[in-house]
Design a protein around this motif. Structure first.
Motif, short mmCIF file in Angstrom:
data_model
loop_
_atom_site.label_atom_id
_atom_site.label_comp_id
_atom_site.label_asym_id
_atom_site.label_seq_id
_atom_site.Cartn_x
_atom_site.Cartn_y
_atom_site.Cartn_z
N GLN A 1 3.23 -5.65 1.12
CA GLN A 1 2.03 -6.31 1.63
C GLN A 1 0.76 -5.76 0.98
O GLN A 1 -0.22 -6.48 0.79
N PHE A 2 0.79 -4.49 0.63
CA PHE A 2 -0.39 -3.81 0.11
C PHE A 2 -0.54 -3.96 -1.41
O PHE A 2 -1.61 -3.71 -1.96
N THR A 3 0.53 -4.37 -2.10
CA THR A 3 0.54 -4.36 -3.56
C THR A 3 -0.58 -5.18 -4.18
O THR A 3 -1.28 -4.71 -5.09
N ALA A 4 -0.76 -6.41 -3.71
CA ALA A 4 -1.79 -7.29 -4.28
C ALA A 4 -3.18 -6.71 -4.06
O ALA A 4 -4.04 -6.74 -4.95
N CYS A 5 -3.41 -6.17 -2.86
CA CYS A 5 -4.71 -5.56 -2.56
C CYS A 5 -4.96 -4.36 -3.47
O CYS A 5 -6.06 -4.19 -4.01
N SER A 6 -3.95 -3.54 -3.66
CA SER A 6 -4.09 -2.37 -4.52
C SER A 6 -4.44 -2.77 -5.94
O SER A 6 -5.29 -2.15 -6.60
N GLU A 7 -3.82 -3.85 -6.42
CA GLU A 7 -4.10 -4.32 -7.78
C GLU A 7 -5.53 -4.84 -7.89
O GLU A 7 -6.22 -4.59 -8.88
N ARG A 8 -6.01 -5.51 -6.87
CA ARG A 8 -7.39 -5.99 -6.85
C ARG A 8 -8.37 -4.81 -6.85
O ARG A 8 -9.40 -4.84 -7.53
N GLN A 9 -8.04 -3.80 -6.07
CA GLN A 9 -8.91 -2.62 -6.02
C GLN A 9 -8.99 -1.94 -7.39
O GLN A 9 -10.07 -1.53 -7.83
N LEU A 10 -7.85 -1.82 -8.05
CA LEU A 10 -7.82 -1.18 -9.36
C LEU A 10 -8.57 -2.01 -10.40
O LEU A 10 -9.29 -1.46 -11.25
N LEU B 1 -2.22 4.09 -12.66
CA LEU B 1 -2.08 3.71 -11.25
C LEU B 1 -1.58 2.28 -11.11
O LEU B 1 -0.76 1.97 -10.23
N SER B 2 -2.06 1.40 -11.97
CA SER B 2 -1.60 0.01 -11.94
C SER B 2 -0.11 -0.07 -12.26
O SER B 2 0.64 -0.83 -11.62
N ALA B 3 0.32 0.71 -13.25
CA ALA B 3 1.75 0.73 -13.60
C ALA B 3 2.59 1.27 -12.45
O ALA B 3 3.65 0.72 -12.11
N LEU B 4 2.12 2.34 -11.81
CA LEU B 4 2.83 2.91 -10.66
C LEU B 4 2.89 1.92 -9.50
O LEU B 4 3.91 1.78 -8.82
N ASN B 5 1.79 1.22 -9.28
CA ASN B 5 1.73 0.22 -8.21
C ASN B 5 2.80 -0.86 -8.41
O ASN B 5 3.51 -1.24 -7.47
N ASN B 6 2.93 -1.33 -9.65
CA ASN B 6 3.92 -2.36 -9.95
C ASN B 6 5.35 -1.83 -9.85
O ASN B 6 6.25 -2.52 -9.35
N LEU C 1 7.63 8.29 -7.28
CA LEU C 1 6.55 7.46 -7.81
C LEU C 1 5.32 7.51 -6.90
O LEU C 1 4.18 7.60 -7.39
N ASN C 2 5.54 7.47 -5.59
CA ASN C 2 4.44 7.49 -4.64
C ASN C 2 3.69 8.82 -4.69
O ASN C 2 2.45 8.86 -4.57
N GLN C 3 4.41 9.91 -4.88
CA GLN C 3 3.77 11.22 -5.00
C GLN C 3 2.93 11.29 -6.27
O GLN C 3 1.81 11.83 -6.26
N GLN C 4 3.46 10.76 -7.37
CA GLN C 4 2.68 10.71 -8.61
C GLN C 4 1.40 9.92 -8.40
O GLN C 4 0.32 10.31 -8.86
N GLU C 5 1.52 8.79 -7.71
CA GLU C 5 0.36 7.94 -7.43
C GLU C 5 -0.68 8.68 -6.60
O GLU C 5 -1.88 8.63 -6.89
#
Length: 229
Positions: A69-78, A177-182, A142-146
């Protein structure tokens, strides 16, 4: 004179083998009973372990669905942060809530493996649990790296002006961060599919929380643009 008795081999061997047969059958029954008791004990331990495993999987299912649910928002923020960095000479103010750090627990699986319970599970069940918790471990890494990358970006608050070096660093970190998000989104989708295939449902309280989060707005890093998720 010694009284010598003749041996009756036929009658004697018959009794001998009869006694041996009784012993063998007795041993077989004893071993079978012991094996049945052992199997019953392992079955009981497997059922107890599954309760713990399924409970932890349910928590990870919530984290995976929340992340999707958060992925699209995170990408917009980045993307917005990248635009700010390109156009401004001032160091951007980063929102501390721009990354979701979740547990992605696998301690129940580690305990089940260490206790020997996993080795006695049916193979399909064992493979399902291994795939789910293996995915959880990947996402946790991955989440810890992010999270650490976002934490590193917070040090830019000490600067008032962006230099060429800090600008390049920011853009590099944003790209990572964008790569990690995806990647986390892909792994989260895989986890949801694996858990659905295992017929493990979300908790009612988690579904309510996800429904509430789905209606929240996506706040961008400059606090000026609010976009629906």
């Amino acid at each position: 004179m010694f009284d010598i008795h003749r041996i009756k081999p036929v009658h004697g061997w018959r009794e001998f083998f009869g006694e041996i047969g009784i012993i063998v059958i007795g041993v077989f029954i004893a071993l079978s009973a012991e094996q049945m008791v052992e199997l019953a004990q392992w079955k009981e331990q497997i059922e107890a372990a599954r309760i713990s495993l399924d409970d932890q999987i349910s928590d990870n299912l919530f984290a995976a669905k929340e992340r999707l649910q958060f992925t699209a928002c995170s990408e917009r923020q980045l993307n917005r942060l990248s635009e700010i960095v390109d156009k401004s000479w001032e160091a951007p103010k980063l929102r501390p809530t721009m990354v979701l750090l979740r547990d992605w627990a696998s301690t129940a699986w580690a305990a089940a493996v260490a206790s020997g319970v996993v080795a006695h599970m049916p193979e399909p069940l064992r493979k399902n649990y291994a795939a789910i918790f293996g995915t959880a471990e990947i996402i946790r890494s991955l989440n810890q790296q992010e999270f650490f990358l976002w934490s590193d970006l917070q040090t830019l608050h000490r600067q008032t002006v962006l230099t060429d070096v800090s600008r390049d660093r920011l853009q590099s970190d944003i790209a990572r961060l964008s790569a990690l998000n995806n990647l986390i989104a892909i792994a989260s989708r895989q986890m949801v599919n694996l858990i659905d295939a295992a017929h493990i449902a979300s908790k009612v309280s988690d579904l309510k929380m996800l429904n509430g989060e789905a209606h929240q707005k996506c706040l961008l890093p400059d606090d000026e643009h609010i976009i629906g998720r």
